[in-house]
Design an enzyme around this catalytic site. Structure first.
Site, PDB file in Angstrom:
ATOM      1  N   HIS A   1      49.415  -2.044  25.681  1.00 13.38           N
ATOM      2  CA  HIS A   1      48.626  -2.107  26.779  1.00 13.38           C
ATOM      3  C   HIS A   1      47.120  -1.690  27.088  1.00 13.38           C
ATOM      4  CE1 HIS A   1      52.540  -3.895  28.373  1.00 13.38           C
ATOM      5  NE2 HIS A   1      52.950  -2.849  27.802  1.00 13.38           N
TER       6      HIS A   1
ATOM      7  N   ASN B   1      56.870  -6.502  32.801  1.00 11.35           N
ATOM      8  CA  ASN B   1      56.124  -7.489  32.213  1.00 11.35           C
ATOM      9  C   ASN B   1      55.968  -8.856  32.963  1.00 11.35           C
ATOM     10  OD1 ASN B   1      55.172  -6.196  29.698  1.00 11.35           O
ATOM     11  ND2 ASN B   1      57.371  -6.296  29.015  1.00 11.35           N
TER      12      ASN B   1
END
Ligand code: NDP
Length: 495
Positions: free
Chosen positions: A56, A129
Site C-alpha cells: 500500500h 479493500n
C-alpha cells in the site's frame, strides 16, 4: 507565514539563502564548519525519506465527513453512530497494494482503503479493500502472497511465474483472483470505486449483545473502470493519474460521495450458515443478508501537506471504538498485530502522537510513556505506572473508560473451534462464489471476454508450460468454458 527564515531552533537566519563562504582570492570560496545550517540542510535532506510501506505504498488521500443517515441503535452503541445527522471527521487514504510509491497507479491491483474516523470516543480505523474478499485466509501466508506479487528476487522485476505459482499452490484465492482480473481490477477513478470490510466485525451494545456485520462503502457516482488497454496507456502517460484525478475533483468542489451499509447477521444464524463467516475468501450473499444503510461519506478536503497528513498516517484494524469489536477471523486477528507493528517500524513508537494519527477526543494512556520522539506532555508528573493508590484521583479520572477490550470476549467464541481446519483445507466449495462472480460478469456485455483477455495477457508471461497448464486447471474449477477460453487466448498469444 513567517516574515523571515530562521534556523530550526528559531535563530533568525541571514537574509540571503546562500551558504557562508570565505573567498580564497581566486574567486572560489571555502565553506565553514560553523555554517551549521549548510550541514543541517544536507544532513536533513539525506534523511527526508521514511521507510516506504511494504504494501500500500502508492496512495491518494484527503479528509472527509461521515454522517449518520439511518438509526442503528438497535445493533450498536457506538457513539459516533448514535444519532441521525451526527457527523465525524474522517481521514481517507486510497492505495494500490503491490507496487512501490512511485509506481503507476492504474496498474491492475487490489486497491486499499484506509479510513480513520476521529470519533468522540477515540479513533476508529476501517482498513478495507475495493474487493469484498481476500486472497488467503491463513495469516501466515500473507507475506508470501505479497512477495509473489512483487519483484523476483533475482531479476528484480515483477514475475508472472511467481504470481501464478503462488496462486496455483494456494487456490483458496480464486475468488479474489476473479475480482482482480475483472474490470474492477483497473478502476478509472478512485471516486468511482467501492470499498468493503472483507472481514466480519461485531457491532456491540452496552448490554453485551452483539451482531456480526460486514461493512460496504458504495460509490454514489457509479462504478467506473478502465479496460486493460486504457489502463496501460494511462500508466505511461501519467503514472499519477488516479492521485491527480482525486485531488482535482476535491479542489474544484466536485466532492466524491459514498453510502455506507452493513450486512447484519445474528450470532445464532452464523452457527448454521452455509459459509464460515470468519473465512475472508467468502462474501455473505446479498439475498441472505441485504445491505442496510447507516451513513454517507463525503470527501471534501485535500491534505494541506501530503507527507504530514497522508504519508505519516497509520491505520490499523485494531483501532476501534466502543460499539465495534473484532471477530474471530484469523486474518483480522493477525492484522490487528501486524499493522501497529508496521507503524512502529515506519514512524516510531510514538506514531499515535503524530497530528494526523492523534485522536481528537481526550487521550489518557499511561500504559505508554517516554520513547523516541515523544512530543506530548508525557502525562507530566502523573505516576508512570498504572493503578496508583498514591494518586487515586488520576486513576479514577482515567478509568471512566468503556471496557472495549473486555467486551469483545463473549461466550459465543466458544463454538468457533475450526480456524485451523478451514484455513488450510481447500474444497470445491471454495470455487462456488468464484463461479457466481463469473456468471455476474456475464450480465455485462463483453465483460467475460475482457476477463479472459486480462488473464491471458498476464499468463503469457509464465514461461513454464507446466505451470500454465496448472492455471488452466485452476480456472476449470470455476467454469470449463472460462478455462478453455483462457487456454486458447494464452497459447495463441505465445505461438
Ligand atoms: P448478487 O447477485 O446479489 O449481486 C451481485 C453483486 O455483484 C452486485 O451487488 C455487485 O456488488 C457485484 N458485482 C457486480 N458486478 C461486478 C463486477 N464486475 N465485479 C465485481 N463485483 C460485481 O450477488 P451475491 O451477493 O449473491 O454475490 C455473488 C457474487 O457477487 C459473489 O460471489 C461476489 O464475488 C460478488 N460480490 C458480492 C458482494 C457481497 O458482499 N455479497 C459484494 C461484491 C461482489 P456491489 O453492489 O457491491 O458493487
Amino acid at each position: 507565514m513567517a516574515s523571515h527564515y530562521t534556523l530550526a531552533e528559531g535563530c533568525p537566519y541571514a537574509s540571503n539563502i546562500t551558504s557562508v563562504q570565505v573567498r580564497n582570492g581566486s574567486g572560489g570560496g571555502l565553506v565553514l564548519m560553523q555554517d551549521t545550517q549548510l550541514i543541517e540542510t544536507l544532513a536533513h535532506f539525506s534523511r527526508e525519506r521514511i521507510p516506504e510501506r511494504v504494501v500500500h505504498a502508492k496512495a491518494a488521500g484527503g479528509y472527509a465527513v461521515f454522517e449518520v443517515t439511518h438509526d442503528c441503535s438497535d445493533i450498536t452503541s457506538a457513539s459516533f453512530l448514535n444519532a441521525v445527522g451526527k457527523k465525524t471527521e474522517v481521514l481517507l487514504r486510497i492505495s494500490t497494494v503491490g507496487p512501490e510509491r512511485g509506481s503507476a497507479d492504474t496498474v491492475r491491483d487490489v486497491h486499499g482503503w484506509g479510513m480513520k474516523l476521529y470519533t468522540d470516543q477515540g479513533n476508529l480505523d476501517w482498513v478495507f479493500n475495493n474487493t469484498p474478499v481476500f486472497f488467503v485466509r491463513d495469516p501466515i501466508k500473507f507475506p508470501s502472497l505479497n512477495r509473489s506479487h512483487k519483484r523476483n528476487p533475482r531479476t528484480n522485476v515483477p514475475d508472472a511465474n511467481m504470481f501464478w505459482d503462488f496462486h496455483v499452490g494456494n487456490p483458496e484465492g480464486i475468488h479474489q483472483i476473479m475480482h482482480l482480473f475483472s474490470d474492477r481490477g483497473t478502476p478509472a477513478s478512485l471516486r468511482h470505486m467501492n470499498a468493503y470490510s472483507g472481514h466480519t466485525y461485531k457491532f456491540t451494545k452496552e448490554d453485551g449483545s452483539f451482531k456480526y456485520v460486514k461493512i460496504h462503502i458504495k460509490t454514489q457516482l457509479g462504478v467506473k473502470n478502465f479496460t486493460r488497454e486504457t489502463a496501460v496507456k494511462v500508466a505511461g502517460e501519467n503514472p499519477d493519474y488516479l492521485v491527480q484525478d482525486l485531488y482535482d475533483a476535491i479542489d474544484t468542489g466536485n466532492y466524491p460521495l459514498w453510502n455506507v451499509y452493513v450486512q447484519v447477521m445474528d450470532p445464532r444464524e452464523a452457527e448454521n450458515y452455509k459459509w464460515n463467516i470468519f473465512d475472508m475468501t467468502k462474501v455473505w450473499p446479498h439475498e441472505d443478508f441485504p445491505l442496510r444503510q447507516i451513513g454517507r461519506l463525503t470527501l471534501n478536503r485535500n491534505p494541506q501537506n501530503y507527507f504530514t497528513d497522508i504519508e505519516q498516517a497509520a491505520f490499523s484494524p485494531s483501532t476501534m471504538v466502543p460499539g465495534i469489536a473484532p471477530s474471530a477471523d484469523p486474518m483480522l486477528q493477525a492484522r490487528m498485530f501486524a499493522y501497529p507493528d508496521a507503524a512502529r517500524y515506519r514512524l516510531g513508537v510514538n506514531y499515535q502522537q503524530l497530528p494526523t494519527n492523534a485522536a481528537r477526543s481526550p487521550v489518557y494512556c499511561p500504559f505508554q510513556r517516554d520513547g523516541f520522539m515523544n512530543f506530548s506532555t508525557n502525562y507530566g508528573d502523573d505516576p508512570n505506572y498504572v493503578g496508583s493508590i498514591l494518586r487515586p484521583t488520576v486513576f479514577a479520572a482515567a478509568s471512566k473508560g468503556n471496557g472495549r477490550v473486555a467486551s469483545t470476549i463473549t461466550e459465543h467464541e466458544k463454538w468457533v473451534g475450526e480456524a485451523c481446519g478451514f484455513a488450510t483445507q481447500i474444497t470445491e466449495e471454495d470455487f462456488e462464489q468464484a463461479t457466481a462472480l463469473w456468471e455476474i460478469l456475464g450480465r455485462e456485455p463483453g465483460h467475460q471476454e475482457r476477463f479472459i483477455g486480462n488473464v491471458a495477457d498476464h499468463l503469457r508471461g509464465v514461461t513454464d508450460s507446466r505451470l500454465r497448464n496448472m492455471v488452466y486447471v485452476l480456472f476449470s474449477h470455476v467454469n470449463a468454458g472460462l478455462a478453455a477460453g483462457i487456454q486458447a487466448a494464452t497459447e495463441a498469444s505465445l505461438s
